[in-house]
Enzyme design. Structure first.
Site, mmCIF file in Angstrom:
data_model
loop_
_atom_site.group_PDB
_atom_site.id
_atom_site.type_symbol
_atom_site.label_atom_id
_atom_site.label_comp_id
_atom_site.label_asym_id
_atom_site.label_seq_id
_atom_site.Cartn_x
_atom_site.Cartn_y
_atom_site.Cartn_z
ATOM 1 N N PHE A 161 -14.697 -4.525 -10.231
ATOM 2 C CA PHE A 161 -13.375 -4.559 -9.601
ATOM 3 C C PHE A 161 -12.818 -3.147 -9.633
ATOM 4 O O PHE A 161 -12.191 -2.719 -10.583
ATOM 5 C CB PHE A 161 -12.454 -5.529 -10.341
ATOM 6 N N SER A 184 -13.540 -3.525 -0.057
ATOM 7 C CA SER A 184 -14.290 -2.707 -1.012
ATOM 8 C C SER A 184 -15.801 -2.885 -0.826
ATOM 9 O O SER A 184 -16.517 -3.227 -1.773
ATOM 10 C CB SER A 184 -13.887 -3.044 -2.451
ATOM 11 N N PRO A 185 -16.321 -2.646 0.379
ATOM 12 C CA PRO A 185 -17.745 -2.881 0.637
ATOM 13 C C PRO A 185 -18.686 -1.901 -0.052
ATOM 14 O O PRO A 185 -19.898 -2.089 -0.001
ATOM 15 C CB PRO A 185 -17.842 -2.749 2.167
ATOM 16 N N TYR A 242 0.833 -1.200 0.000
ATOM 17 C CA TYR A 242 0.000 0.000 0.000
ATOM 18 C C TYR A 242 0.871 1.254 0.000
ATOM 19 O O TYR A 242 1.668 1.475 0.916
ATOM 20 C CB TYR A 242 -0.927 0.018 1.213
#
Length: 305
Positions: A221, A215-216, A52
């Site tokens: 994608f 990624s709620p 990240y």
């Protein structure tokens, strides 16, 4: 915030976790304010990965919290490893080096949880087991898990790894709910009946592995968010109506929808907006009825047989 046990571990964690993927985009001052708000809200579980921000998210996290032993005691820190440029790597050497790198950037002596990030086609589970043993024995990692793995991949690891695997981070949202839809559309001749993940939802419940939805709020994608998106007009109308009944907003309800599932999931929220962070945390206190849960499910275009 309301808490839960993470998988079969003794870790007591908040039901909503804070994802730090985008943390590197903030200034130091912004990161201090964001992380301080999270802690004030009881959201002390932070999800990282070595990739990240090319490591900057972990560094900024430690800087913004002015990391020291007293601060560290208040935190539950999870990180992931296994993604390299152009490849995935679950080799013993890479896992050990990746953890050392994360610990250095996070300015801590240990991770509460380490997850293997994405399945490595060349995985040698014996090497993973050796790496986990060394990390546990040295005190560098206390608990272990996986990310984006299906049941047989986890079973292969479990044949060799002696530590319990307590979490599996998977993409899941109201609009990306195939792991739920396939269980509803059993034996049906439609698109929703296709089993794409080996019944991972049921497997994780049977194996006491906590699913951590990532990624709620995303559809596709990383194509975009569904909240406020005209492409999902029916869903947003349903969310808004149910949110009004609970005196919250649609962001809160989208997370509450995941928390309502009896699998006892722990959503990973990735927003860097303090207001939305607070809205997400509020979901811990919202309980949707069965009727509301299915209304939202259908509102996203998911079908019932």
């Amino acid at each position: 915030m309301r808490t839960m046990k993470l998988g079969s571990s003794t870790l007591e964690v908040p039901v909503v976790a804070v994802g730090c993927m985008r943390l590197s985009a903030l200034s130091l001052k912004e990161a201090e304010a964001y992380l301080g708000t999270a802690l004030d809200q009881g959201a002390n579980f932070f999800d990282h990965a070595d990739i990240y921000g090319q490591g900057r998210s972990e560094e900024l996290f430690a800087e913004a919290l002015h990391m020291n032993p007293a601060v560290r005691e208040r935190l539950i820190v999870q990180s992931k490893c296994g993604i390299r440029e152009g490849m995935f790597d679950f080799s013993k050497e890479h896992i050990l080096n990746a953890v050392d790198g994360s610990l250095k950037r996070l300015k801590t002596d240990y991770l509460d949880v380490l997850l293997l990030h994405r399945p490595d086609a060349l995985v040698e589970p014996e090497e993973v087991a050796e790496a986990f043993d060394l990390l546990e024995q040295s005190g560098k990692v206390r608990w272990f898990g996986v990310s984006n793995q299906k049941p047989m991949q986890i079973e292969l690891l479990r044949k060799f790894v002696k530590q319990p695997l307590i979490a599996n981070q998977l993409q899941l949202s109201i609009t990306n709910a195939t792991m739920i839809s396939q269980g509803i559309n059993v034996n049906m001749e439609n698109h929703s009946a296709v089993d794409r993940d080996g019944s991972v939802l049921d497997y994780c419940r049977l194996a006491d592995i906590t699913i951590q939805p990532w990624s709620p709020f995303q559809y596709g994608f990383f194509e975009g968010v569904f909240i406020g998106n005209p492409r999902f007009q029916d869903l947003n109308q349903t969310l808004d109506r149910i949110a009004a009944a609970h005196q919250v907003n649609s962001t809160t309800i989208a997370i509450a929808w995941l928390l309502r599932h009896p699998a006892r999931m722990q959503p990973i929220i990735g927003t860097m907006n303090i207001g939305r962070l607070i809205d997400c945390v509020k979901a811990a206190d919202v309980h949707l009825s069965r009727e509301e849960w299915y209304e939202i499910y259908r509102g996203a275009g998911n079908i019932l047989p």
